[in-house]
Structure formats: C-alpha cells, structure tokens
Design an enzyme around this catalytic site. Structure first.
Site, mmCIF file in Angstrom:
data_model
loop_
_atom_site.group_PDB
_atom_site.id
_atom_site.type_symbol
_atom_site.label_atom_id
_atom_site.label_comp_id
_atom_site.label_asym_id
_atom_site.label_seq_id
_atom_site.Cartn_x
_atom_site.Cartn_y
_atom_site.Cartn_z
ATOM 1 N N TYR A 170 36.615 -79.864 -21.728
ATOM 2 C CA TYR A 170 36.331 -81.285 -21.875
ATOM 3 C C TYR A 170 35.871 -81.844 -20.522
ATOM 4 C CZ TYR A 170 38.797 -80.782 -26.333
ATOM 5 O OH TYR A 170 39.190 -80.389 -27.592
ATOM 6 N N ARG A 218 46.827 -82.856 -17.747
ATOM 7 C CA ARG A 218 46.815 -81.528 -18.380
ATOM 8 C C ARG A 218 45.777 -80.665 -17.674
ATOM 9 N NH1 ARG A 218 47.347 -79.353 -24.519
ATOM 10 N NH2 ARG A 218 48.835 -77.796 -23.855
ATOM 11 N N ARG A 568 30.320 -56.408 -50.373
ATOM 12 C CA ARG A 568 29.069 -56.483 -51.140
ATOM 13 C C ARG A 568 28.202 -57.642 -50.669
ATOM 14 N NH1 ARG A 568 31.496 -56.724 -57.066
ATOM 15 N NH2 ARG A 568 32.455 -58.485 -56.013
ATOM 16 N N LYS A 569 28.822 -58.733 -50.308
ATOM 17 C CA LYS A 569 28.049 -59.895 -49.860
ATOM 18 C C LYS A 569 27.182 -59.521 -48.657
ATOM 19 C CE LYS A 569 31.775 -62.515 -49.369
ATOM 20 N NZ LYS A 569 32.829 -61.964 -50.188
HETATM 21 P P1 NAP Z 1 39.555 -62.059 -50.648
HETATM 22 O O1 NAP Z 1 39.576 -62.705 -49.326
HETATM 23 O O2 NAP Z 1 39.083 -62.816 -51.807
HETATM 24 O O3 NAP Z 1 38.729 -60.728 -50.470
HETATM 25 C C1 NAP Z 1 38.465 -59.851 -51.495
HETATM 26 C C2 NAP Z 1 37.353 -58.886 -51.055
HETATM 27 O O4 NAP Z 1 37.060 -58.027 -52.118
HETATM 28 C C3 NAP Z 1 36.085 -59.557 -50.657
HETATM 29 O O5 NAP Z 1 35.601 -58.924 -49.485
HETATM 30 C C4 NAP Z 1 35.147 -59.329 -51.827
HETATM 31 O O6 NAP Z 1 33.896 -59.306 -51.223
HETATM 32 C C5 NAP Z 1 35.678 -58.036 -52.428
HETATM 33 N N1 NAP Z 1 35.569 -57.951 -53.880
HETATM 34 C C6 NAP Z 1 35.828 -58.895 -54.801
HETATM 35 N N2 NAP Z 1 35.642 -58.407 -56.052
HETATM 36 C C7 NAP Z 1 35.293 -57.133 -55.917
HETATM 37 C C8 NAP Z 1 34.969 -56.097 -56.842
HETATM 38 N N3 NAP Z 1 34.981 -56.293 -58.161
HETATM 39 N N4 NAP Z 1 34.617 -54.906 -56.341
HETATM 40 C C9 NAP Z 1 34.586 -54.667 -55.032
HETATM 41 N N5 NAP Z 1 34.883 -55.610 -54.113
HETATM 42 C C10 NAP Z 1 35.231 -56.832 -54.548
HETATM 43 O O7 NAP Z 1 40.999 -61.570 -51.010
HETATM 44 P P2 NAP Z 1 42.029 -60.660 -50.261
HETATM 45 O O8 NAP Z 1 41.507 -59.963 -49.094
HETATM 46 O O9 NAP Z 1 42.591 -59.855 -51.363
HETATM 47 O O10 NAP Z 1 43.107 -61.671 -49.747
HETATM 48 C C11 NAP Z 1 43.851 -62.456 -50.659
HETATM 49 C C12 NAP Z 1 44.155 -63.764 -50.059
HETATM 50 O O11 NAP Z 1 45.116 -63.612 -49.032
HETATM 51 C C13 NAP Z 1 42.914 -64.345 -49.466
HETATM 52 O O12 NAP Z 1 42.542 -65.508 -50.157
HETATM 53 C C14 NAP Z 1 43.261 -64.622 -48.072
HETATM 54 O O13 NAP Z 1 42.995 -65.963 -47.716
HETATM 55 C C15 NAP Z 1 44.736 -64.371 -47.934
HETATM 56 N N6 NAP Z 1 44.890 -63.666 -46.672
HETATM 57 C C16 NAP Z 1 44.676 -64.368 -45.553
HETATM 58 C C17 NAP Z 1 44.760 -63.745 -44.346
HETATM 59 C C18 NAP Z 1 44.539 -64.522 -43.087
HETATM 60 O O14 NAP Z 1 44.574 -63.964 -42.023
HETATM 61 N N7 NAP Z 1 44.338 -65.814 -43.132
HETATM 62 C C19 NAP Z 1 45.036 -62.406 -44.285
HETATM 63 C C20 NAP Z 1 45.241 -61.701 -45.459
HETATM 64 C C21 NAP Z 1 45.138 -62.349 -46.659
HETATM 65 P P3 NAP Z 1 32.549 -58.769 -51.844
HETATM 66 O O15 NAP Z 1 32.585 -59.256 -53.252
HETATM 67 O O16 NAP Z 1 31.453 -59.351 -51.043
HETATM 68 O O17 NAP Z 1 32.631 -57.315 -51.688
#
Ligand code: NAP
Ligand code: FAD
Ligand code: SF4
Length: 677
Positions: A170, A218, A568-569
């Site tokens: 800042y 600060r 995939r994205k």
């Molecule tokens: P997510 O963030 O929704 O990720 C799921 C991943 O799977 C994405 O990369 C998605 O990307 C892929 N995917 C979705 N459908 C698919 C399919 N049919 N086949 C293959 N790939 C597929 O969910 P998550 O990693 O399971 O986490 C769950 C929740 O926990 C999240 O909402 C997250 O916010 C939370 N979490 C947060 C943290 C944090 O540090 N803040 C850490 C862990 C978990 P593509 O479709 O592009 O491949």
C-alpha cells in the site's frame, strides 16, 4: 489452575501511559465488505460489539480510506462520515468500556482498484489493474493531509486510536522500497528520503490528534519480496516511528504481491513471531505480532518467549467471537478454531463478497443469523455427522432442541476425516475437536456405528428428521474403470490400496490437488515445522536477507513418484481453487514435479495405462495407478427410503447438493436451517 495462572502473560494489562489495555489480545484488522454495504455500519456495530463482549483488549477495524485516491470504498474524511463510525464506537464501548477500538487508515496507493490510483512512481504492481499516477509535490502534501484529516475524523467518531498501515504494497510502503520508488526528489533516492513520507504521515498525525490517542504503525517486518527491505532499514524505520510518537508497532509479514504464503493453513502456527521478537529488542514501545496465532496456548507461548507485547488474532475472532472469554473461563476446548482456510474470509474479500467464516457463518451476519433459544423444543434426528450434520446438531441443540445424531461410521466428521490427513490441513482436527466437545456440552445423543433405517426413524416419532448423509465419489463412465490400476480417492487417502510410482490423478479439483499433495509428500509436514516451512518456501528467518527471501532458493523434498494431474476442462488447472490459496497449491505441486494437464479426454484404461486424447492427440499415459478424484454425487438412499415410508425429512449439505459442495456451504446451510427449526 485458573486462567490467570495458566495464561499470565495473555491476561496481563498493558500500560500505554495515558491508557491501559486490559489484556494482550487484539482483534486484528480485517476488511469485512460491510464497510461499503448498504446498512453496513448498522451490521458492523453488533459485529464488533460481540467481539468486545468476547473479551479482547483492543480491536482494530478493517481499513478505511482517507480519500478517493486511497481506494474506492469506505472513506472517512468528513464529520458526516464520522457519524456513521460512531455507531461502531458507541456499540463497542457500551459492550465493554474497557475495550479499546482503533480504526485502520488504509491508503492503497498503487493497489487501489481505480484509474485515480497514486504512487511515488508510475510503476504498476503485478497484482494491480492500473498503472498508478506518479504523485507530484502538491499531490504528496495532499495525501499526507488527507491521512491526518482521516485520523482526526476517527478521533471525532470516538475511536481510541488509529492504525496506519505502512506495509503490504500500500501507499506508505511503496515509498520505502526502491523498486516502487524511483524518485529523485526529497521523497526518493536515499533511504532517509524514502522514509520521509511514512515518517511525515505519522509525525503530523501525532501533532494533530494530541498525545492521548493510540497511534499504531503497521510495518512490513518481512516483506517477502526479492529485493525488499533489509533488516537495518526495518529497524531504522521502526525507531523513527517511535521518535515521532507512535505508541505501538504492529508487525506485518508480506506484500500482497509476494509468492510466499504467510497465513494459509500450511503456514505453521506463529511462524513469524520470532521476527517480531527481533524487532521488539530494538524498541522501547510495545509491538504486536500476528499470523497463524489461533489458540490461547500459542499466544501465551509467544508472549512468554518475549516475541511480542500484544497478540493479534484476526481471523480467529471471526471463527469464535468468544475466544478470549472461553479462555478466561477455562473452556478452551469449546473454542471454534480458525482453520486458516481463507474460504469465507479472504477469498470473499478478494472476490468482492461480504466476509464470513467457514466454521462460523454468523460472522459479519450477526443481525441476520440468530441462534435464539426455542420456546417449542422438538425432538430432532440428524443422520450423518459430517460438517453439515454436526453444524445442524450444534445450533439446534444450542437453541434447546432435543437432538439425536446418527452416523454409520465409528467417528464423527465425515469427509473432514479425509481432509485432516492431508499434509498442511492438520487444523481440521480442531474443528472435529470443537464439535466433539459441543456434543458433550449441548447434551447431544450421539450414536456412532449406527446405519439407522428409515423405518426406525419413523417408529421413533421424531418431530424432524434431517438427512446429512453427504456424498459418494463419482465413478466416471470409462472403459476399464474397474481395472486393478484404478483407486478411488477415499482408498488412496486412507492408504487402503497401494499407490505405484507413476500415477495419474483423474480430476483436478480440491480433492485432486489434495491427493497429489499427499502422495508426493515426504518427511514432516511444513505446517508442523517452521524450519521445513522456511526451506520449502525459500525464507531465511535467521539472516533476514532483503525481504527475508532475496537469493534464497526453495528446497522441497518429495516422494519418489511421477504424478500427472488431469482435467477435461481447457481452463488452467487449479483455477477453481480458492482465490487466495490456489496459487500456493499450484506452486507447491509444481515444485514437487507434478505435471498438470488440461483439455484431456479419457478414452480407456487397460494394462498399458490410461489412454487419453490431449488436444485430440491420442496418448497412453504409462502409469501404475490411476486415482479417481472426479467429483461427487449426493447420497440420498436414506432420504428416498424415508419418503417411501411416509416420513418427512430435510436434506442438508452434500446430500442436498453435491455440485460445488464444500464445507463452507454445508455448514452455512445447516446453521441457517437449524436457526429456524
Ligand atoms: P470438484 O472441485 O468439483 O472437482 C472434481 C474434478 O473432477 C474436476 O476437476 C472435474 O473437472 C472432474 N470431473 C467431474 N466429472 C468428471 C467425470 N465424469 N469424469 C472425469 N472427471 C470429472 O470436486 P472435488 O475435487 O471432488 O472436491 C469436492 C469439494 O471439496 C469441492 O467443491 C471443493 O471445494 C472442496 N475442497 C476444497 C478444497 C480447498 O482447498 N478449498 C480442497 C479439497 C476439497 P473436469 O470435468 O474438467 O475434468
Ligand atoms: P460428509 O462429510 O460426507 O458427511 C456425511 C456423513 O454421513 C458421514 O460421516 C457418513 O458416514 C454419514 N452417513 C452417510 N450415510 C449414512 C447413513 N445411511 N446412516 C448414517 N450415517 C451415514 N471442503 C472445504 O470446504 N475445504 C477444504 O479444504 C476441504 N478439503 C477437503 C479435502 C478432502 C480430502 C476431502 C475428501 C474433502 C474436502 N472438503 C473440503 C470437502 C468437505 O469435507 C465436504 O464438502 C463436507 O464434508 C461435506 O459435508 P457433509 O456433512 O454434507 O457430508
Ligand atoms: Fe478462519 Fe477459514 Fe473462518 Fe477465514 S473462513 S476465519 S480462515 S476458519
């Protein structure tokens, strides 16, 4: 042992000469987003008053701009604006007249998100949208007068003092550092000249507000910038501030553009306190330390070690406004601990949303989410003791309902029991400890190892049945998904299946990143050991080169694995992670050699490995293990069975909606429903 015996330093008063702080606990400055919101002051007054009642000795508000150049948002430059602030100061002093409240004056300088941004030199910050306008002599004088005027208005508004921020990139800090101050007049060049602006600001502020007004400066005690401030420069500046009448030096660590995490959950508790300790030895005025001090024993130890006079706990006061009161009453095990996730606080700030807290959705919503005692106690069954079920049980039982909580597992916590296994996420244990204790204190009837059936629930005649059964991992429909190389994330995290040397992780969401971190991890978790943390992020705490980091190469130990993280994205991998923490995870995994690939089409899995199309080019990833982290689907079998049995039930958390589910949403939804049941 009484709290005063257990925490003699934390609860000892601090005499500032003209006024006394009742203890050493400070609620540090946090922008809440309410500063700019319609009716925001009416909401901030109870928010701060609740924290004052919760026992802190002093509060510093979120940053307020002295003028339009300082930032587009809450400004204090007129008596009319001061009247708004009076709502806050009156509420805090009415809550506890011994609590001091200071207003932070924040001039964003080149980080102001406006075309009017000003700076010592027209140098754009890496993280700013605009190149700032270089201040001329008259412009510099105007900025000083505006800051001084802001302090006078804060005094008029009833604040006990002001904190002027001279760190973080800042305005004041940009005068100090050569790379942002390339002036050749009296405001640039030699360090004496570069110090002139911040010193003049504080000197003239002291003159204007008189001696009986708390003045906090600060300082960036370690700015985490390559070529940042040297230790000698920091000491010289702090001493000069003491000379011009500053009462307290508050140490800050980092500029926002630095690429070293300083408050995320992977940062060890009190990691930076020793830096404050070194500065404290050079000064005779009190110093504040901060960063990852989230429990009273940590605060007491820092004070005992002589590292600071005052402990700033900012986010911990969002998580639990009663942190100090609970400590005083010997109820530390009831503290709802800040887990440093940033998900509902800083991530919100930096995406223009109102701040709250993942573990306490009431934070900054005190007037909107009340947990008032019920006059019609109900019998409530909650199935699922993950974050959603636990939060519902906590609030409902706290309001006087009779709550029975069921879980098929042998421990409470649901997916948090997986999260806590990830190196750097050890703070998640604290949330589980909090809920465990709440179950005891609120008299919740806990039934573990109990996969309760729909018929049993119906037969028991509960007034309400809450289904918080969470989520199940999604199984992608891919040829060969049953192959022995394929492992689900639950088995991978629990160590139930062997993981090979060459690994593909299918899905790069939060869980994909966490799994990559876990399987590449070697040795002690950086969050548990300051030396490891320093080594992994290239910090030299002992010799303090410029910025604390100049010329220090990060050294990371990794498991002997080749890991590729797939999605995939076509968007950059990790873009969906938290705004303020995603970059730390991307850097950490890159340093461990994890490859991140986007735009992947999964074709099939066989003995050769994972067959994919990358940019429409067929490739075979020759891997030993494929870990599936492809999101989740809601687990609603019980809910469906209840409907069939004619028993009403309410879905909450992942069982309600699995898409974009996280604990923040699960807990918030549960608390909101339980507040009105
Ligand atoms: P997510 O963030 O929704 O990720 C799921 C991943 O799977 C994405 O990369 C998605 O990307 C892929 N995917 C979705 N459908 C698919 C399919 N049919 N086949 C293959 N790939 C597929 O969910 P998550 O990693 O399971 O986490 C769950 C929740 O926990 C999240 O909402 C997250 O916010 C939370 N979490 C947060 C943290 C944090 O540090 N803040 C850490 C862990 C978990 P593509 O479709 O592009 O491949
Ligand atoms: P769950 O946590 O899935 O809990 C459901 C509970 O219901 C379980 O205990 C289960 O045993 C029980 N249950 C299911 N069926 C029955 C039945 N029929 N009878 C009795 N009991 C039953 N979120 C974040 O916000 N930030 C993070 O940093 C984060 N990190 C994560 C890291 C990992 C590795 C994982 C796996 C998840 C992470 N999450 C994170 C996601 C977060 O944990 C979930 O969003 C959250 O746990 C969902 O809460 P829930 O209560 O809806 O479901
Ligand atoms: Fe702490 Fe997370 Fe709450 Fe922010 S959202 S205060 S980091 S627990």
């Amino acid at each position: 042992m009484s709290a005063l015996e257990k925490y003699p330093n934390l609860f000892s008063p601090l005499d500032l000469g003209f006024t006394t702080l009742k203890n050493r606990a400070l609620m540090g400055s946090m922008h809440t987003g309410l500063e700019e919101a319609e009716g925001g002051f009416e909401r901030m007054a109870p928010y701060y008053a609740e924290r004052a009642r919760g026992g802190v000795g002093m509060i510093i508000t979120g940053g307020i701009y002295p003028n339009a150049e300082g930032g587009s948002g809450a400004k204090l430059s007129t008596s009319e604006e001061a009247l708004q602030h009076k709502l806050i100061t009156d509420a805090v002093h009415a809550a506890d007249n011994d609590v001091k409240i200071c207003m932070q004056i924040l001039h964003s300088g080149p980080l102001a998100r406006s075309q009017e941004a000003v700076a010592p030199s027209a140098i754009k910050s890496r993280i700013a949208p605009h190149t700032p306008i270089e201040l001329d002599e008259a412009g510099i004088e105007k900025q000083i007068s505006d800051i001084v005027n802001c302090a006078e208005k804060a005094q008029e508004a009833g604040y006990d003092g002001v904190e002027i921020i001279g760190s973080a990139g800042y305005l004041l800090s940009t005068f100090l550092v050569e790379k942002t101050n390339q002036r050749t007049d009296q405001w640039g060049g030699s360090y004496e000249n570069r110090m002139r602006f911040p010193v003049e600001v504080l000197r003239r502020t002291r003159e204007a507000v008189g001696s009986n007004f708390i003045l906090v400066f600060r300082i960036a005690a370690m700015d985490m910038l390559q070529g940042g401030m040297s230790w000698d420069e920091i000491v010289q500046l702090a001493k000069r501030m003491e000379e011009v009448g500053v009462n307290i030096i508050s140490t800050h660590f980092t500029w926002h553009e630095s690429t070293v995490p300083t408050i995320a959950t992977m940062v060890p508790r009190a990691a930076f306190a020793s830096v404050t300790g070194r500065l404290r030895k050079e000064l005779s005025i009190p110093v504040i330390t901060s960063n990852r001090i989230n429990m009273p024993d940590v605060a007491e130890q820092v004070l005992l070690d002589g590292h600071a006079d005052i402990i700033s706990m900012a986010r911990p006061m969002l998580a639990d406004p009663d942190l100090i009161l609970k400590t005083l009453e010997g109820r530390e095990d009831e503290i709802n601990t800040c887990i440093a996730c940033n998900q509902a606080c800083l991530d919100h700030t930096f995406t223009g949303q109102e701040v709250s807290c993942l573990v306490n959705p009431r934070a900054c919503h005190e007037t909107m989410l009340s947990y008032t005692p019920t006059d019609k106690p109900k019998s409530i069954a909650i199935v699922g003791a993950g974050p959603a079920g636990l939060a519902y049980a906590d609030v409902a039982a706290g309001r006087g309902h009779k709550v029975s909580l069921y879980d098929a597992a042998s421990e409470i916590g649901g997916q948090f029991n997986l999260a806590k296994q990830i190196p750097g996420k050890e703070e998640f244990f604290e949330t589980l400890r909090y809920f465990k204790r709440r179950i005891e204190v609120a008299g919740i009837d806990l039934n573990l190892n109990t996969a309760v059936s729909a018929q049993t629930l119906k037969d028991k005649g509960y007034d309400e049945v809450i289904v918080a059964t969470g989520v199940a991992p999604r199984t992608p429909d891919i040829d060969g998904i049953d192959h022995e190389k394929v492992v689900g994330y639950i088995d991978a995290i629990k160590g139930l299946k062997p993981i090979g040397r060459k690994v593909a992780i299918m899905g790069a969401g939060g869980i994909g990143f966490d799994v990559a971190e876990l399987i590449m991890h070697k040795g002690v978790s950086a969050s548990q050991d300051i030396d490891t943390f320093a080594r992994e992020w290239g910090i030299d705490f002992k010799n303090h080169p410029r910025g604390g980091v100049t010329g220090v190469e990060p050294v990371v130990e990794s498991a002997d694995r080749e890991v590729v993280l797939l999605q995939r994205k076509t968007s950059p991998v990790g873009r969906g992670l938290g705004k303020t923490t995603g970059w730390t995870h991307r850097i950490a995994l890159s340093r461990r050699g994890v490859k991140m690939v986007n735009g992947v089409d999964y074709v099939k899995i066989d003995d050769d490995g994972l067959h994919v199309l990358i940019n429409n080019e067929p490739q075979v990833l020759d891997v030993d293990t494929i870990i599936v982290c492809a999101g989740q689907t809601p687990l609603r079998d019980l809910h469906d069975a209840l409907q069939q049995a004619g028993q009403n039930s309410t879905l909450v958390g992942g069982a309600f909606e699995a898409t974009e589910l996280d604990a923040k949403r699960a807990i918030k939804q549960a608390c909101e429903l339980a507040a009105v049941v």
